[in-house]
Design an enzyme around this catalytic site. Sequence first.
Site, mmCIF file in Angstrom:
data_model
loop_
_atom_site.group_PDB
_atom_site.id
_atom_site.type_symbol
_atom_site.label_atom_id
_atom_site.label_comp_id
_atom_site.label_asym_id
_atom_site.label_seq_id
_atom_site.Cartn_x
_atom_site.Cartn_y
_atom_site.Cartn_z
ATOM 1 C CB VAL A 1 -0.944 0.009 1.225
ATOM 2 C CG1 VAL A 1 -1.874 1.202 1.168
ATOM 3 C CG2 VAL A 1 -1.747 -1.276 1.283
ATOM 4 C CG ASP B 1 -7.787 -11.302 7.245
ATOM 5 O OD1 ASP B 1 -7.468 -11.808 8.339
ATOM 6 O OD2 ASP B 1 -6.954 -10.817 6.454
#
Length: 826
Positions: A525, A636
């Site tokens: 990211v 998750d």
Amino acid sequence: MASISSLLLLLPFPLLVSLCRASDDQLAPSKALIFPQDKLISKNKVFALGLFSLTTNSSTRSYLGIWYNKIPERRYVWVANFDNPITNSSSASLVVTNRSELVLADREGRIYWTSAPPPTAITTDDSPGGTATLHNEGNLVLCSSNGSFLWQSFDHPTDTVLPGMPLRMNPRKDYAERLVSWKGPDDPSTGNFSVGGDVRTGFQFMIWNGSTLSWRSTAWNGKTFISSYVWNDNNIVIGTRIVAEGDDISLTYTVSAGSPAMNARMSYTGRYEFNIWNSIASNWTVLYSFPEYECDRYDSCGPFGYCDGTEANPTCKCPDGFEPQGARPSGGCARKMRLRCGGEDQFVTLQNMKTPANPVLVRNRSIDGCAAECLNNCNCSAYAYAMFSTAVSGGDPSRCLLWFGELLDLGLYPREGNGENLYLRLAGSPATTKWREVAKILLPVVASALVLTAAGMCIVWIYKLRAKRRRKDALVKAILGYSRAPNELGDENVELPFVKFRDIAAATYNFSEDNMLGQGGFGIVYKGTLGQNLEVAIKRLSQASGQGVDEFRNEVILIAKLQHRNLVRLLGCCIHGDEKLLIYEYLPNKSLDSIIFDAANKDILDWPTRFKIIKGISRGLQYLHQDSRLTVIHRDLKTSNILLDADMSPKISDFGMARIFGGNEQEANTNRVVGTYGYMSPEYAMDGAFSVKSDTYSFGVIVLEIISGLKIGLTNCNGFLNLLAYAWSLWTDGKVMDLVDSCLAKSCSPTEALRCIQIGLLCVQDNPSSRPLMSSVVTMLENETTPLPVPKQPMCFSYWGAQGTGENTSSSSQNNTSLSTMMEGW
Ligand SMILES: *[C@@H]1O[C@H](CO)[C@@H](O)[C@H](O)[C@H]1NC(C)=O
Ligand SMILES: *[C@@H]1O[C@H](CO)[C@@H](O)[C@H](O)[C@H]1NC(C)=O
Ligand SMILES: *[C@@H]1O[C@H](CO)[C@@H](O)[C@H](O)[C@H]1NC(C)=O
Ligand SMILES: *[C@@H]1O[C@H](CO)[C@@H](O)[C@H](O)[C@H]1NC(C)=O
Ligand SMILES: *[C@@H]1O[C@H](CO)[C@@H](O)[C@H](O)[C@H]1NC(C)=O
Ligand SMILES: *[C@@H]1O[C@H](CO)[C@@H](O)[C@H](O)[C@H]1NC(C)=O
Ligand SMILES: *[C@@H]1O[C@H](CO)[C@@H](O)[C@H](O)[C@H]1NC(C)=O
Ligand SMILES: *[C@@H]1O[C@H](CO)[C@@H](O)[C@H](O)[C@H]1NC(C)=O
Ligand SMILES: *[C@@H]1O[C@H](CO)[C@@H](O)[C@H](O)[C@H]1NC(C)=O
């Protein structure tokens, strides 16, 4: 519940000094053991050391050994003089000499065994010698009189490993401990079979028959291996932990405390067996053993053949692109198309594989670098890649394995997640392969070979071009919501801006490292600035992961449709060649875990803020589960997937693993357990069953983490196995406010905190139907007068951060069910 004492056994050497304390279970210099009557009994009365006798061919031989003190069916877990039996047991004794050696001898002065070769004359003077102690875990430890550690039986295994006993190896020093089998059921002398680490790579375990390899494990891939059994109505958890400290690698089995006696033994029959004491049947039972089935034996399937363990009767098969060579598949497989080397080759991904024999380790590579390494060598047939959580030699956690020439001893595991991806090199792309098969049939029909070849070349070229375009179109369509998967996508088109790759590259200074925000589930990211001043977070999916497309699709479709102030907003996406990128709103305060677990920063979040975060997450989840038109299960959830905006409002992110349920669907099953260990509910981790209640479980873990500032994954949580065990013990002791992070002392509202802890404990209960729905959680959090049920004890996972070498099979006994799963490393 397991306690920390079982884990302390794992810590190898720093504790040795403390092993050398005075106690009663020991042999001092002045106190020889006179056989056959004398014994040492460990403090917990579990193990005994003494002389035992076995009779073969009507001759009786005696050995010094360690066995289970209270178990009627004798199992000798260690034997000193296995190749040198005593024939007259009434004259033997064990002493510690004044040179601090253990010596087994008879009255005539014959020496049968010593702890420190070469043997010396025996004296039992009063001069300082040392003491030998039989410890609770079955380890005989010799310490000098000044208290320093000298020798232990755990460093000299015979055919058995006990829980907590490390099996060591050091590839650089060409050293590996091996368990060596007995010769027969009543003959402890050196047998044919042995098991131990593979010194050459240090990344696999092997069984030898003499000097012939008879079985090998897959290469260590850095995953946690935990198997869990219900045994005579008790939960037992067996962990296999491989720890690398520099070049020293060790494998240790651990079992949850309170489990029946267990050990792993290289049997004289050639199988490596995990044995458990069955107190009901009153016998030893093999829980599982290796090799698991016939074609699991070393090289049963020939070159390129693999043993398909998913079948009821595992047989040899050929991978796609290969055909059987010769009549029987065990003769191996041959390529249908020869490799051409250079750019024409491609890699196909074989999932859940036992990696082949004879890997070559290449140090310090990224996954792309590993693929390139293989592609650049014409002899390289496959590669596999993993990252270790513990640093291996030289601080390099990467594990790039390459294979050259023929691949031997491949396998497909019966259970998802036990193996890993193997990237196998094949000629050409799938499109051209298909065309070639068509061409083979067409050739005889069409007269002019010349014309055909020319046309063929032309068609192939066009086909490839089209196929490439089609693939891209399909992806774009899928992302835009046109794809044919009605239950997932609905009819609605999703409006989502496409951003040019150029612009993204510019926004991130060509993906410069300075702009990196972190490493997400499937890629890196970056922070970027689009246009004048729009700050965005850009997730660049890793190219070679081979997993990205589905997750990418999922995430784009989902997030574009889901709009809630506690979910992270997707602003756009980009596809450029193989690149797939997602553009999100930029959240300046990063993720929750980067604050609450950071001692220097954690007091930024005071109690009112933390309470607000807990409520925000619960609302975001309630929206996912119930309020959006779809039922979305995140799968998750963890603190690192909760991002914080400028106002410290939480935003749930990372939907790469989310699943959508239709109207009536309540529960699903998956073969591939994804998620992060510790946050996964027991039913999901162990048999892949997930529902909204799996997210509730993860939410409960997050709540307890937010309150305590302690990570679920810490094995030593104030002396407890993990955070849940710790929280539960405080709850039962009525001291639950001790769980609250000390940095919250000033700002904390005890009633709110207590309520949150109770809700957290309700969410992590074992039984999914006992856990509250998120809508109830929201009500409980918002409304102080809502009565709360009393939580039940959560199941306590053992939790360690490494992996195992193999897999297991069901226990044979009918009442005992076996569950197993492989966990992602952390
Ligand atoms: C027992 O006798 C057999 C043959 O009679 C022999 O092969 C074997 O080695 C003997 N075993 C021992 C432990 O002496
Ligand atoms: C065994 O040793 C004891 C003591 O030394 C001796 O009295 C006895 O005769 C020996 N037995 C045999 C069979 O050698
Ligand atoms: C042990 O005792 C023997 C005989 O009494 C003696 O000769 C020897 O020096 C002693 N060794 C040590 C290390 O004290
Ligand atoms: C203890 O004794 C051993 C030999 O028995 C010696 O090597 C070691 O240096 C001694 N340690 C201390 C702390 O005196
Ligand atoms: C051990 O090896 C020897 C020689 O290779 C062989 O004759 C014997 O049968 C083997 N024993 C077993 C139990 O396999
Ligand atoms: C071990 O090898 C021997 C030959 O050396 C063979 O006879 C025997 O069957 C093998 N045993 C196993 C269990 O593989
Ligand atoms: C253990 O006992 C059970 C029940 O009596 C029996 O079925 C099983 O075969 C025994 N196992 C072994 C290894 O003897
Ligand atoms: C790994 O490679 C990078 C560059 O590719 C280099 O900077 C680094 O020092 C290497 N690390 C080790 C441990 O070799
Ligand atoms: C590939 O293998 C052949 C023979 O095994 C060898 O001669 C050749 O040098 C190898 N090529 C490379 C690039 O390693």
